[in-house]
Design a protein around this motif. Structure first.
Motif, PDB file in Angstrom:
ATOM      1  N   LEU B 131       0.818  -1.221   0.000  1.00 14.75           N
ATOM      2  CA  LEU B 131       0.000   0.000   0.000  1.00 14.75           C
ATOM      3  C   LEU B 131       0.849   1.267   0.000  1.00 14.75           C
ATOM      4  O   LEU B 131       0.390   2.320  -0.423  1.00 14.75           O
ATOM      5  N   ASP B 135      -1.760   2.396  -4.883  1.00 13.47           N
ATOM      6  CA  ASP B 135      -3.123   2.383  -4.345  1.00 13.47           C
ATOM      7  C   ASP B 135      -4.018   1.423  -5.132  1.00 13.47           C
ATOM      8  O   ASP B 135      -5.181   1.258  -4.819  1.00 13.47           O
ATOM      9  N   VAL B 165      -8.701  -0.400   1.093  1.00 15.50           N
ATOM     10  CA  VAL B 165      -8.772  -1.100  -0.213  1.00 15.50           C
ATOM     11  C   VAL B 165      -9.747  -2.279  -0.067  1.00 15.50           C
ATOM     12  O   VAL B 165      -9.990  -2.736   1.045  1.00 15.50           O
ATOM     13  N   THR B 195      -9.677   3.659  -4.219  1.00 14.29           N
ATOM     14  CA  THR B 195      -9.175   3.183  -2.937  1.00 14.29           C
ATOM     15  C   THR B 195      -8.578   4.353  -2.156  1.00 14.29           C
ATOM     16  O   THR B 195      -8.287   5.402  -2.722  1.00 14.29           O
ATOM     17  N   GLN B 196      -8.413   4.148  -0.864  1.00 16.28           N
ATOM     18  CA  GLN B 196      -7.781   5.160  -0.013  1.00 16.28           C
ATOM     19  C   GLN B 196      -6.837   4.448   0.928  1.00 16.28           C
ATOM     20  O   GLN B 196      -7.136   4.252   2.107  1.00 16.28           O
ATOM     21  N   PRO B 197      -5.691   3.998   0.380  1.00 16.86           N
ATOM     22  CA  PRO B 197      -4.824   3.123   1.164  1.00 16.86           C
ATOM     23  C   PRO B 197      -4.332   3.764   2.459  1.00 16.86           C
ATOM     24  O   PRO B 197      -4.010   4.946   2.501  1.00 16.86           O
ATOM     25  N   ARG B 199      -1.776   4.653   5.003  1.00 17.41           N
ATOM     26  CA  ARG B 199      -0.324   4.865   4.936  1.00 17.41           C
ATOM     27  C   ARG B 199       0.209   5.432   6.228  1.00 17.41           C
ATOM     28  O   ARG B 199      -0.492   6.149   6.947  1.00 17.41           O
TER      29      ARG B 199
END
Ligand SMILES: Nc1nc2c(ncn2[C@@H]2O[C@H](COP(=O)(O)OP(=O)(O)O)[C@@H](O)[C@H]2O)c(=O)[nH]1
Ligand SMILES: [Mg+2]
Lengths: 77, 274
Positions: B131, B135, B165, B195-197, B199
């Motif tokens: 990730l 993404d 995800v 998606t909005q991984p 991090r």
């Protein structure tokens, strides 16, 4: 009393306290699941004490004795 | 369902609209990489997708086997690459270098990370590392039958929410979840799904160093998908990344970067002196 991972006997369990390693070797062991707080169990030990297989995070991982000697653990009695 | 004979059929109960194309992998629409820890069912899934006819060879310059296959689903043609099983993408091993370089430089349209539902604590380390790079990730939550057998309940929806995800529960060995996975991959590669991984937030002083490196890296490697990741590895002093930049190991991937020059590297090193 904290000891090193290499001193544990087969079947013995412990929590990892500290990794006395640096750089890539430290990174590598952490990626294999050896992070502080994690529980490990000795699965197999060669007669010479090298290598040693551990169960860590549900998977069996073998380490060289020299690596295990640099991982400080607190045995679970 | 193992041994399903639906290679040329348009539908079958366990594979839905999947048509395996074997080694016929020219002019595909999308490239998919299968990543994951060893023994999570990557090859099982790969075989289910591409059928028995696959192209196997070695990764360029390596002793590690590279398997490629192809399939069609809902009218889209996919090429799928089975990456070596790894616990990490950061450390030094041939397998990890191959997996990492392909995800970073091979421009896959989607990386499917196959994880063992019974050992998430271990498996999520790799997911988080992937990730960091891209993404375009779908997590295949495999071995759900094993989890059930062990009395474990894994909340796939909650996991998806936390990772940012999609997470698809599967039993790859029985073909369960394959169609759901492919539908999710399709939604991702066609842009229907964002998606909005999750991090990791860096310490302010490291973030500052990353920001200083970024313009240099973008200038040197305009085609690269993730300069930020590269900057973090260089700051970490990762020798294999430096090697990957200097040697032509990048040129062997799907989408070679611009030719590298030693001066470019010195310029970069100068920036790293800060
Ligand atoms: N119970 C169960 N076993 C599976 C499943 N998927 C794969 N396996 C088995 O797990 C083992 C490792 O699978 P493999 O595909 O070789 O994993 P890889 O190392 O990730 O490529 C094999 O014995 C498979 O048959 C699954 O969903 N459930
Ligand atoms: Mg495999």
């Amino acid at each position: 009393m904290p000891i090193t991972l290499a001193e544990l006997d087969r079947g013995q369990r412990a929590h990892i306290v500290e990794l006395r390693l640096h750089g890539l070797e430290r990174r590598r062991l952490m990626d294999l699941g050896f992070t502080p707080g994690t529980e490990v169990e000795v699965a197999m030990k060669a007669a010479s004490g090298d290598p040693i297989a551990f169960v860590v995070r549900n998977t069996q991982i073998a380490l060289r004795k020299q690596q295990a000697e640099n991982i400080i653990v607190e045995p679970i009695s | 369902m193992a041994g399903c004979q639906c290679a040329q059929a348009t539908t079958c109960s366990s594979h839905g609209n999947l048509i395996r194309l074997g080694v016929n992998i020219r002019d595909f629409d999308y490239l998919i990489a299968l990543a994951g820890n060893p023994n999570t069912g990557k090859t099982t899934l790969f075989n289910a997708l591409s059928g028995l006819r696959q192209h196997t060879g070695n990764w360029p310059g390596k002793t590690v086997v590279r398997s490629e296959g192809a399939f069609r689903h809902n009218g889209y043609k996919y090429k799928v690459v089975d990456l070596p099983g790894t616990y990490s993408l950061l450390s030094t091993s041939e397998d990890e270098e191959i997996a990492r370089d392909f995800i970073l430089f091979g421009n896959p349209d989607c990386v499917v990370v196959v994880v063992d539902a019974t050992a998430l604590e271990r498996n999520l380390n790799l997911v988080l590392q992937v990730l960091e790079i891209t993404d375009r990730v779908v997590v295949a939550l495999n071995l759900m039958d094993e989890a059930e057998r062990k009395g474990m309940f894994v909340d796939a929806r909650k996991l998806a929410k936390e990772l940012g995800v999609p997470v698809v529960p599967m039993v790859a060995r029985e073909g369960k979840g394959t169609d759901h996975l492919l539908q999710t991959v399709q939604d991702l590669v066609t842009g229907n799904l964002r998606t909005q991984p999750r991090r990791i937030e860096l310490d302010p002083h490291i973030e500052e160093a990353v920001q200083q490196l970024l313009p240099h890296l973008k200038n040197l490697y305009p085609n690269l998908s993730n300069h930020r990741w590269l900057a973090m590895r260089l700051l970490e002093g990762d020798p294999s990344i430096r090697r990957a930049i200097l040697t032509d190991s990048l040129a062997q991937t799907e989408s070679p970067l611009a030719p590298q020059k030693e001066e470019d590297m010195s310029e970069l090193e100068a920036a790293l002196e800060v």
